[in-house]
Scaffold this motif. Sequence first.
Motif, PDB file in Angstrom:
ATOM      1  N   GLU A  80       0.866  -1.222   0.139  1.00  0.00           N
ATOM      2  CA  GLU A  80       0.181   0.094  -0.051  1.00  0.00           C
ATOM      3  C   GLU A  80       0.917   1.256   0.008  1.00  0.00           C
ATOM      4  OE1 GLU A  80      -2.607   0.554   3.620  1.00  0.00           O
ATOM      5  OE2 GLU A  80      -2.947   2.357   3.051  1.00  0.00           O
ATOM      6  N   GLU A 114      -1.872   6.437  10.994  1.00  0.00           N
ATOM      7  CA  GLU A 114      -1.827   6.199   9.756  1.00  0.00           C
ATOM      8  C   GLU A 114      -2.784   7.127   9.133  1.00  0.00           C
ATOM      9  OE1 GLU A 114      -3.442   3.348   7.022  1.00  0.00           O
ATOM     10  OE2 GLU A 114      -5.259   2.857   8.371  1.00  0.00           O
ATOM     11  N   ALA A 142       2.305   0.415   3.336  1.00  0.00           N
ATOM     12  CA  ALA A 142       2.024  -0.702   4.261  1.00  0.00           C
ATOM     13  C   ALA A 142       3.034  -1.981   3.773  1.00  0.00           C
ATOM     14  CB  ALA A 142       0.795  -1.175   4.349  1.00  0.00           C
ATOM     15  N   TYR A 162      -4.424  -4.524  -1.195  1.00  0.00           N
ATOM     16  CA  TYR A 162      -5.606  -4.616  -1.185  1.00  0.00           C
ATOM     17  C   TYR A 162      -6.149  -4.813  -2.747  1.00  0.00           C
ATOM     18  CZ  TYR A 162      -6.034  -2.680   3.445  1.00  0.00           C
ATOM     19  OH  TYR A 162      -6.053  -2.184   4.709  1.00  0.00           O
ATOM     20  N   HIS A 203      -0.567  -7.184   6.942  1.00  0.00           N
ATOM     21  CA  HIS A 203      -0.693  -5.784   6.131  1.00  0.00           C
ATOM     22  C   HIS A 203      -0.454  -4.852   7.355  1.00  0.00           C
ATOM     23  CE1 HIS A 203      -2.428  -2.652   3.658  1.00  0.00           C
ATOM     24  NE2 HIS A 203      -2.569  -1.928   4.819  1.00  0.00           N
ATOM     25  N   ASP A 263       0.738  -1.062   8.409  1.00  0.00           N
ATOM     26  CA  ASP A 263       1.064   0.351   7.834  1.00  0.00           C
ATOM     27  C   ASP A 263       2.212   0.950   8.891  1.00  0.00           C
ATOM     28  OD1 ASP A 263      -1.576   1.164   6.054  1.00  0.00           O
ATOM     29  OD2 ASP A 263      -1.943  -0.092   7.714  1.00  0.00           O
TER      30      ASP A 263
HETATM   31 ZN    ZN Z   1      -3.047   0.133   5.315  1.00  0.00          ZN
END
Ligand code: ZN
Length: 408
Positions: free
Chosen positions: A315, A339, A346, A351, A377, A379
């Motif tokens: 991400e 975040e 991430a 996603y 996942h 961040d």
């Molecule tokens: Zn994220």
Amino acid sequence: MNEQLLEKYARIAVKVGVNLQKGQPLIVNAPIGASDFVRAITKVAYECGASIVRAEYHDDLQTKLRYTHSDESYLEYFPDWRAKYMENFAADGAAVISVLAPNPDLMADVEPSKLSKANKATAKAIQPYREIVNKGGVSWLGIAVPSPEWAKKVYPELSEEDGINALWENILKITRADQDDPIKAWEDHVTILQGKVDYLNDLNIDHLIFEAPGTDLKVKLPKGYVWEGGGSVNTKNDAYFVPNIPTEEVFTMPHRLGVDGTLASTMPLSYNGVLIDEFSFTFESGKIVDFTAKQGYETLKGLLETDEGSMYLGEVALVPVTSPIYQSKKVFFNTLYDENATCHFAIGRAYPSTIEDGIHKSIAQLKEAGANFSVVHVDFMVGGDSLDVKAVTEDGRTVELMKDGDWV
Ligand code: ZN
Ligand code: ZN
């Protein structure tokens, strides 16, 4: 906590967050300390026509006892009946609200290898449920309430009671619950985020360039990248839901193999109850080939070694420094808040919805298209008022997106 404000906050959770529809079941995951808020959510949900509201309470201290007292071999046990339960309510169209009351240092004295063992097993067992969520079939929401430990972490200088009150005040302000008409405020906010999303999706970006102290990073985007922000439409009931309250970000996926250069964190990361701070990565063709951390090095190492995909990014997100979270000048030691303070990346899973037709692609097809896959996942923040972000378009134009941390 003022009852009226709590109800306004609950209304945001039910009406904006999961956007509960008439006849829909609702699952509320919450720590035992959040029962007042769960009751407020329950009341609003039944008023909105919920068919059933089921509270799933847990106790973090009880969870911790497993890590300190269970035979280590059992940490990989995730009961099938529990996974089936989640699959079943998702298939039944239930909405899911997860209330968080963070306890940032809870697991600090637990061996990181134990945590990653259990996390890996959980992630693997609930993969079928994740698939339904990833395909957009579950309206879900993460929303936070203060815990004494969280308040102490954010406001170490205040007494427990004053800290909790101060944290509530911040939360209600950041989530717009203190406004006269929070639902309208959220509609306006989501419209602004959608404007950014549309602009970025029309820009035909080849790659992004991030520049800040310690950061000089080229981030290629895959063909057919999709920026998202605010919320998305549930593919089963067509209701628009906003999965994170607060949310200030627009995000997409980097190309799994297209990240090169250096990237420095600008905020601490609380992972599994352990704080990782002042860390940096070096990337080559998407892979993390070197990393440093002043604090929490072993935990970061454990995270990166989870599986093959945890060495790659999933991400990239842009958040301006005008975000109410950044403006609060507070570090919340919690990803949901931090975040949304600033630009971030991430580690791990991308996603599927952030690439064209991604929710209909298999894992193999997603990887082929440039999406990263991992059971994790996580961040981490890289933004701040000395970050510049540029986009280089497919036809070779350079477009300034962010200057000194704000939209150009
Ligand atoms: Zn994220
Ligand atoms: Zn994000």
